[in-house]
Design a protein around this motif. Sequence first.
Motif, short mmCIF file in Angstrom:
data_model
loop_
_atom_site.label_atom_id
_atom_site.label_comp_id
_atom_site.label_asym_id
_atom_site.label_seq_id
_atom_site.Cartn_x
_atom_site.Cartn_y
_atom_site.Cartn_z
N LEU A 244 0.54 -0.99 -0.07
CA LEU A 244 -0.39 0.00 0.03
C LEU A 244 0.93 1.17 -0.01
O LEU A 244 1.08 1.75 0.72
N ASP A 245 0.61 2.25 -0.84
CA ASP A 245 1.13 3.50 -0.83
C ASP A 245 0.32 4.35 -0.04
O ASP A 245 -1.00 3.59 0.19
N VAL A 246 0.17 5.65 0.54
CA VAL A 246 -0.06 5.96 1.12
C VAL A 246 -0.58 7.20 0.59
O VAL A 246 -2.43 7.46 1.19
N ASP A 247 -0.21 8.25 0.26
CA ASP A 247 -0.46 9.44 -0.77
C ASP A 247 -1.11 9.00 -1.91
O ASP A 247 -0.59 8.71 -3.08
N GLY A 248 -2.47 9.74 -1.94
CA GLY A 248 -2.79 9.94 -3.27
C GLY A 248 -3.91 8.31 -2.92
O GLY A 248 -4.71 8.50 -4.24
N VAL A 249 -3.89 7.26 -2.55
CA VAL A 249 -4.42 6.34 -2.19
C VAL A 249 -5.22 6.55 -0.87
O VAL A 249 -6.32 6.04 -1.74
N PHE B 286 -0.49 -1.30 -4.85
CA PHE B 286 -1.68 0.38 -4.61
C PHE B 286 -1.02 1.19 -4.47
O PHE B 286 -0.49 1.22 -4.18
N ASP B 287 -1.14 1.99 -6.20
CA ASP B 287 -0.66 2.78 -6.13
C ASP B 287 -0.70 4.08 -7.10
O ASP B 287 -1.21 3.56 -8.00
N ASP B 288 -0.58 5.53 -6.61
CA ASP B 288 -1.21 6.52 -8.12
C ASP B 288 -0.04 6.88 -8.99
O ASP B 288 -0.13 7.54 -9.39
N TYR B 289 1.12 6.89 -8.02
CA TYR B 289 2.66 6.74 -9.35
C TYR B 289 3.18 5.56 -10.21
O TYR B 289 3.34 4.30 -9.22
MG LIG Z 1 2.40 8.44 -3.62
#
Ligand SMILES: [Mg+2]
Length: 138
Positions: free
Chosen positions: A6-11, A91-94
């Motif tokens: 798990l990514d944190v920022d954006g997720v 899971f990542d937003d980048y």
């Molecule tokens: Mg992120």
Amino acid sequence: MLNIYLDVDGVLRGCASPKEDIEAFLCYCLDNFSVYWLTSHCKGGVNYAPRALEGILSDDLVKELAEKVQPTDWSTLKTEAIDFDEPFVWFDDYEGSYEIERLKEHNLEDSFYLVDRNDPNAAKEMLQYLEERNHESK
Ligand SMILES: [Mg+2]
């Protein structure tokens, strides 16, 4: 058993998904899978990921995350922290090009789930995706 990274920022924060959807997604992860942080808030031997979610998610859930989500360590590429021998979803937003390259070398680019931080349905769809994966494997 699937590993979840798990990514944190954006997720999990700084995204358009409602808090209750993010919490439902996280609870499902904790109940069904082995979960790992894969975020710049957890690297180099320090884990600030739970702290980054304080005040954003419920206190009880942040406490549970701090207890149950396992830290990882990486320096340049997040893929350093991924165990390629176990099935996983990241899971990542980048979508980092070097990181995707590493996944492709292992034929595992399908294990990357790109999260759209501007989509209010993102967390709901992430949960749906894992539910489907989970049913398939049973
Ligand atoms: Mg992120």
